[in-house]
Enzyme design. Sequence first.
Site, PDB file in Angstrom:
ATOM      1  N   LYS A 226      -6.847  -1.587  -2.426  1.00 38.37           N
ATOM      2  CA  LYS A 226      -7.885  -1.366  -1.496  1.00 38.37           C
ATOM      3  C   LYS A 226      -8.721  -2.627  -1.180  1.00 38.37           C
ATOM      4  O   LYS A 226      -8.988  -2.685   0.004  1.00 38.37           O
ATOM      5  CB  LYS A 226      -8.788  -0.200  -1.874  1.00 38.37           C
ATOM      6  CG  LYS A 226      -8.311   1.282  -1.849  1.00 38.37           C
ATOM      7  CD  LYS A 226      -8.111   1.564  -0.488  1.00 38.37           C
ATOM      8  CE  LYS A 226      -7.763   3.137  -0.475  1.00 38.37           C
ATOM      9  NZ  LYS A 226      -7.811   3.821   0.789  1.00 38.37           N
TER      10      LYS A 226
ATOM     11  N   ASN B  49       0.757  11.899   2.100  1.00 31.82           N
ATOM     12  CA  ASN B  49       1.732  10.740   1.731  1.00 31.82           C
ATOM     13  C   ASN B  49       1.816  10.736   0.196  1.00 31.82           C
ATOM     14  O   ASN B  49       1.289  11.171  -0.379  1.00 31.82           O
ATOM     15  CB  ASN B  49       1.055   9.532   2.425  1.00 31.82           C
ATOM     16  CG  ASN B  49      -0.335   9.249   1.963  1.00 31.82           C
ATOM     17  OD1 ASN B  49      -0.511   9.147   0.794  1.00 31.82           O
ATOM     18  ND2 ASN B  49      -0.994   9.009   2.918  1.00 31.82           N
TER      19      ASN B  49
ATOM     20  N   TYR C 235       0.892  -1.008   0.025  1.00 34.77           N
ATOM     21  CA  TYR C 235      -0.153  -0.027   0.023  1.00 34.77           C
ATOM     22  C   TYR C 235       0.955   1.239  -0.062  1.00 34.77           C
ATOM     23  O   TYR C 235       2.021   1.311  -0.455  1.00 34.77           O
ATOM     24  CB  TYR C 235      -0.993  -0.305   1.270  1.00 34.77           C
ATOM     25  CG  TYR C 235      -2.246   0.820   1.268  1.00 34.77           C
ATOM     26  CD1 TYR C 235      -2.684   1.341   0.101  1.00 34.77           C
ATOM     27  CD2 TYR C 235      -2.489   1.360   2.551  1.00 34.77           C
ATOM     28  CE1 TYR C 235      -3.749   2.196   0.166  1.00 34.77           C
ATOM     29  CE2 TYR C 235      -3.415   2.471   2.678  1.00 34.77           C
ATOM     30  CZ  TYR C 235      -4.155   2.731   1.475  1.00 34.77           C
ATOM     31  OH  TYR C 235      -5.210   3.829   1.544  1.00 34.77           O
TER      32      TYR C 235
ATOM     33  N   ASP D  69     -11.565   8.820   0.298  1.00 34.48           N
ATOM     34  CA  ASP D  69     -10.700  10.016   0.454  1.00 34.48           C
ATOM     35  C   ASP D  69     -11.578  11.234   1.062  1.00 34.48           C
ATOM     36  O   ASP D  69     -10.930  12.125   1.549  1.00 34.48           O
ATOM     37  CB  ASP D  69     -10.491  10.458  -1.030  1.00 34.48           C
ATOM     38  CG  ASP D  69      -9.876   9.492  -1.923  1.00 34.48           C
ATOM     39  OD1 ASP D  69      -8.638   9.035  -1.434  1.00 34.48           O
ATOM     40  OD2 ASP D  69     -10.363   8.941  -2.918  1.00 34.48           O
TER      41      ASP D  69
END
Length: 564
Positions: A167, A417, A90, A262
Amino acid sequence: MSGQSILNQPLLNKGSAFTKRERELFNLCSLLPYQVNTLEEQTNRLQEQYNQLKRPIIKNAFMQNIHDQNETLFYNFILRNLKDILPIIYTPTEGEYIASYSHVFHRPRGVYLNFTESDQLEHVLLEAALQNGMAPKDIDVIVVTDSEEILGIGDQGVGGVAISVTKLVLYTALAGINPARTLPVVLDVGTNNQKLLDDPLYLGWRHERIRGDEYDTFVEQFVDCVRTNFKNAFLHWEDFGVDNARRLLTRYQPAMSTFNDDIQGTGAITLASIMAALKLTDGSMTDQKIVIFGSGTAGIGIADQIRAYLETRCNLSKEEAAKRFWCVDKPGLLTQDLTEGDYVITDQQRVYAHSKGEIKDWKLGNDKQHPQLLDVVKNVKPTVLIGCSTVHGAFTEEIVRAMAEHCDHPIIFPLSNPTRLHEAKPADLFEWTQGKVFVATGSPFDPVEYDGQTYEIAECNNSFVFPGIGLGCIVGRTKHCTDQMIFAAANAISECSPSTKSKDRTKSLLPDINDARHVSAKVATAVVREAIKQGESRRQFEDVQKVVQEFMWEPKYAEYELMQ
């Protein structure tokens, strides 16, 4: 099936773990070495191979190869090494893979829905479900992306399919969703990434992104197909651009059980982290002054989630709740009259834009005569500072010290990130606040040594929240995924916080990632209970916790028999 056809099915393949009887029944004797291994022995062998690899991207490719061979072994290995392997499969490593997708492509995984072949959309989706031996009604969760805003690296075109795949890997690993009952989807509607358009190896549709009515019609066709055929599926939106993410969620949320990670996932895990910090300081959510640096999909999603919490749980009006936020983006503070170049405030951002009158007496320290982040911190005196900007080092020493001057326990979350894009290092935040700070980050960081104490750094990662929310909606077969259900999830996570449970602020604000399955079960239980309370669950249970636990898939080999 028999022979090589079974070995070619990662959901069925057991490799060297096929028993002698199974080998005879399914014509596998000549295709496998003599020794029969247990799953544990296979995992030990895999560990040995993995440990020899050095670069994260090579480890990522190795894990994808195992995923394509043997899913049970793949997930067993992940659960054994969860903390070490999550950054590999991930964020941050997955971003590197997605950016080079067309150059490292080996074999397809996922469902590719192409704008130019929209007449085939329903057929392609239905065929994809059948490939896993499932009827459409058996699919539990679909993750869909249009790849416009991927993991801090922007528009990645067809390569975004990898984020849908990943995901769903996390749904299985962290929440026990059966991998056979999942569907990763990419909507290939073109790309505005010129590097991809100019790349002769690019695998997607070489065309600028479709916008407007054509885009909306294509998305609607996809959603209609899901609602008609995949009646039990929880629809998860991932990495859509700022112009579409909130708009699509708002459009389809009233019609089905759907969720945007998100917006809602990032908002929920950030809310949970703030709740954990306030439980340690006996603070009130209504007393917080929140500055958000980076007001795109994630930043405004966080603001929306916390604002909705203030409205529903703290009985504030929408206007009163919105006044607790100060959102900063590329031009500076979002204000009602802001105009700078091509920058246009969206409707979602305008909710938080302050009037010029509110800032007329501010002292500004820049030449533009419009408040920048430092100006906002000095004038607002915030208690919470959240970074979603992908601007490395944006939380400077001057900004952090200015915040700490007026706040006993500043809550500072540099959430961008991958790691190279974070707004500040946790060690610097402790130094600049004399150890007063509460920190959560978007990527993993080592503990910080300060003044003789070791502080664990919480990773404010959506992996703690979206798998459990999805699991709860699936178990309850919920009609919708409501704000109240998400608040229940956030509270469940905050109750699992090591710092609040021990009343020790050196502990992490969020649980250890190795406890993720336990946390997902807690979150799912809270979501189902809230759904039942709201009349949103199509199922009723006496013992919700037991039902959730029994639903969760475990990576164990089944015994195979010949069909009669």
